[in-house]
Write an enzyme that holds these catalytic residues in place. Structure first.
Site, PDB file in Angstrom:
ATOM      1  N   TYR A 143       0.976  -1.192  -0.114  1.00 27.23           N
ATOM      2  CA  TYR A 143      -0.001   0.119  -0.115  1.00 27.23           C
ATOM      3  C   TYR A 143       0.799   1.211   0.008  1.00 27.23           C
ATOM      4  CZ  TYR A 143      -3.470   3.649   1.575  1.00 27.23           C
ATOM      5  OH  TYR A 143      -4.025   4.738   2.024  1.00 27.23           O
ATOM      6  N   ASP A 238       9.346   2.893  -1.302  1.00 27.53           N
ATOM      7  CA  ASP A 238       8.154   3.618  -0.464  1.00 27.53           C
ATOM      8  C   ASP A 238       8.732   3.382   1.115  1.00 27.53           C
ATOM      9  OD1 ASP A 238       4.560   3.558  -0.018  1.00 27.53           O
ATOM     10  OD2 ASP A 238       6.135   4.685   0.984  1.00 27.53           O
ATOM     11  N   LYS A 266       5.128   9.551   8.268  1.00 21.19           N
ATOM     12  CA  LYS A 266       4.978   9.058   9.861  1.00 21.19           C
ATOM     13  C   LYS A 266       6.195   9.679  10.552  1.00 21.19           C
ATOM     14  CE  LYS A 266       2.869   4.967   7.712  1.00 21.19           C
ATOM     15  NZ  LYS A 266       1.324   5.080   8.400  1.00 21.19           N
TER      16      LYS A 266
HETATM   17  P1  KE4 Z   1      -0.569   8.553   4.297  1.00 22.79           P
HETATM   18  O1  KE4 Z   1      -1.152   9.145   3.267  1.00 22.79           O
HETATM   19  O2  KE4 Z   1      -1.624   7.671   5.028  1.00 22.79           O
HETATM   20  O3  KE4 Z   1       0.067   9.524   5.294  1.00 22.79           O
HETATM   21  O4  KE4 Z   1       0.827   7.523   3.996  1.00 22.79           O
HETATM   22  C1  KE4 Z   1       0.261   6.518   3.168  1.00 22.79           C
HETATM   23  C2  KE4 Z   1       1.119   5.361   3.015  1.00 22.79           C
HETATM   24  C3  KE4 Z   1       2.137   5.462   2.039  1.00 22.79           C
HETATM   25  N1  KE4 Z   1       2.953   4.192   2.103  1.00 22.79           N
HETATM   26  C4  KE4 Z   1       3.157   3.546   3.081  1.00 22.79           C
HETATM   27  C5  KE4 Z   1       4.248   2.442   2.977  1.00 22.79           C
HETATM   28  C6  KE4 Z   1       2.277   3.472   4.127  1.00 22.79           C
HETATM   29  O5  KE4 Z   1       2.199   2.376   5.126  1.00 22.79           O
HETATM   30  C7  KE4 Z   1       1.194   4.450   4.249  1.00 22.79           C
HETATM   31  C8  KE4 Z   1       0.095   4.442   5.179  1.00 22.79           C
HETATM   32  N2  KE4 Z   1      -0.011   3.470   6.163  1.00 22.79           N
HETATM   33  C9  KE4 Z   1      -1.266   3.210   6.810  1.00 22.79           C
HETATM   34  C10 KE4 Z   1      -1.122   2.128   7.683  1.00 22.79           C
HETATM   35  N3  KE4 Z   1      -1.327   0.740   7.028  1.00 22.79           N
HETATM   36  C11 KE4 Z   1      -1.913   4.383   7.344  1.00 22.79           C
HETATM   37  C12 KE4 Z   1      -3.032   3.875   8.250  1.00 22.79           C
HETATM   38  C13 KE4 Z   1      -4.191   4.716   7.662  1.00 22.79           C
HETATM   39  O6  KE4 Z   1      -4.314   4.405   6.587  1.00 22.79           O
HETATM   40  O7  KE4 Z   1      -5.324   4.974   8.450  1.00 22.79           O
END
Ligand code: KE4
Length: 430
Positions: A143, A238, A266
């Site tokens: 993801y 990523d 993060k």
């Molecule tokens: P954000 O747009 O949520 O800040 O980041 C997206 C993203 C991009 N790349 C990786 C490897 C990620 O894990 C994420 C977001 N991770 C999720 C957890 N599985 C965020 C939690 C959520 O979607 O509420």
């Protein structure tokens, strides 16, 4: 008596879709009512009914030094007093770029954004602008945020381009994204043989945290690096989740593979909204205002958010920080596996740095298909028993867990004792 938690969830659903601002928080995968929190300190959280939890979500990774770390809070309070945002450059953004470049040297140039999604979306656009190509490759189970080109599932046939994995994503957009199985060198080689010179970029979680935790094989990462180099495709790591979490230099330092671009999020915001993308200077120089690839953001490099990130990045550079975090996380994994073995439940677990994966299967999975063979029903029983015991795990069998520097041996021992009880509950439901 109806809890404050239940009242809030019921009321939230009238104005907020599903009652949450991000889907995973809704507990749809595990069932039950999501927990509304009001306070965190160190490794602990307190919900609106005053119940205490040991937190293994860490806000999905950012809270690596623990909740409400006094030095982070003090730094944020001080900088906030000078206004929350200027919409103009500040020295703090230079300090963040210098810090990231020092810790992740492959990021020769960096641009800050406000989320991981913005980081990956922008990195893909700048890679497409640099190569003049449109095709994008991702891997099943990974993801990378919710940009249209990334909400794409594997095409119907082997090595066929994608189909939308979300309503609202046009088929024309999905058609440019090809999804391959993770850790499959053979299919990777076949794709590059078939379409290598059409591929703008490949984006990968170098350690996956979004189909639960899945580790790469070294052969897979090396093949990926070599094929991208051979065909002039941009390799994007990523590291939104793995950055500063699995190693001070990220997964690229752990595995010794140098990507062309990296995305971060993060931890670099310390709990406030910060993302970043960057990499080779020849690629990044394509960005406006220098080049023709447009990308922008009102709050990009926000001084308060960057300050929280800078203080967090300062704290994680303490001697042995990642060594200690890795040891503590491995202690948790070893204790959980010993508990499952003692009770007689089929269970496996593993960790990389400060992130871990728990699986109700004989062995740790190496790809999406193997993850899907894990006993999801058993995880859901485990999740709720642990929650009742005051242990807060990710509300999905397909998420990694996180340990912070604030998790003590006492927290680990309490967690393992709760897990023994949870494993007994699973046995009793068999
Ligand atoms: P954000 O747009 O949520 O800040 O980041 C997206 C993203 C991009 N790349 C990786 C490897 C990620 O894990 C994420 C977001 N991770 C999720 C957890 N599985 C965020 C939690 C959520 O979607 O509420």
């Amino acid at each position: 008596m109806t809890s404050q938690n239940q009242i809030l969830f019921e009321q939230s659903q009238h104005l907020i879709p599903g009652g949450v601002n991000s889907p995973v928080r809704a507990f749809r995968s595990v069932g039950g009512t999501p927990i509304f929190f009001k306070k965190g300190l160190g490794s602990k959280l307190w919900d609106v009914d005053g119940k205490e939890y040991i937190d293994y979500i860490n806000s999905w990774g950012p809270m690596i030094v623990g909740h409400a770390h006094p030095e982070v809070i003090a730094a944020v309070q001080a900088v906030a007093a000078n206004s929350l945002s200027f919409g103009a450059p500040t020295g703090l953004e230079l300090e963040m770029a210098e810090t990231i470049n020092k810790l992740v040297p492959s990021m020769e140039q960096i641009r800050l954004v406000s989320s991981g999604t913005e980081a990956t979306m922008s990195a893909i656009r700048v890679a497409r602008g640099f190569t003049g190509r449109s095709k994008l490759v991702k891997f099943e189970g990974c993801y990378h945020g919710h940009a249209d080109s990334l909400l794409v599932k594997a095409g119907s046939g082997l090595l066929t381009f994608g189909e939308p994995d979300s309503a609202g994503v046009p088929a024309e957009v999905a058609a440019n994204t090809l999804t391959l199985p993770y850790n499959n060198v053979e299919q990777l080689e076949a794709l590059f043989k078939q379409s290598g010179d059409e591929i703008a970029c490949v984006i990968i979680e170098p350690v996956v945290g979004n189909m639960n935790l899945v580790k790469p094989t070294e052969a897979f990462l090396k093949a990926l690096r070599d094929l991208c180099t051979k065909h002039g495709s941009v390799l994007i790591f990523d590291e939104v989740m793995t950055g500063f979490r699995v190693h001070l230099g990220g997964a690229q330092a752990l595995y010794g593979i140098k990507p062309d671009m990296t995305t971060l999020g993060k931890v670099i915001g310390g709990g406030l909204p910060v993302g970043a993308f960057g990499g080779r200077k020849d690629i990044m120089s394509g960005l406006a205002p220098l080049g023709k690839v447009y990308q922008a953001g009102t709050l990009s490099g926000n001084p308060v958010a960057v300050t929280a990130g800078l203080k967090t990045l300062e704290l994680i550079q303490a001697p042995d920080f990642h060594k200690n975090l890795t040891v503590q996380t491995q202690k948790l994994v070893d204790g959980l596996m010993a508990a499952a073995k003692k009770i007689g439940v089929t269970f496996s677990a593993q960790s990389v740095g400060g992130m871990f994966g728990l699986y109700f299967s004989e062995a740790c999975p190496t790809c999406f298909d193997e993850v899907m063979t894990s006993d999801k029903a058993a995880f859901n029983v485990f999740f709720h028993s642990m929650l009742d015991s005051g242990i807060y795990l990710g509300p999905s069998a397909f998420e990694a867990g996180f340990v912070s520097a604030a998790h003590t041996d006492g927290d680990i021992a309490t967690t393992i004792a709760a897990a023994e009880k949870a494993f007994q509950v699973i046995l009793s439901t068999k």
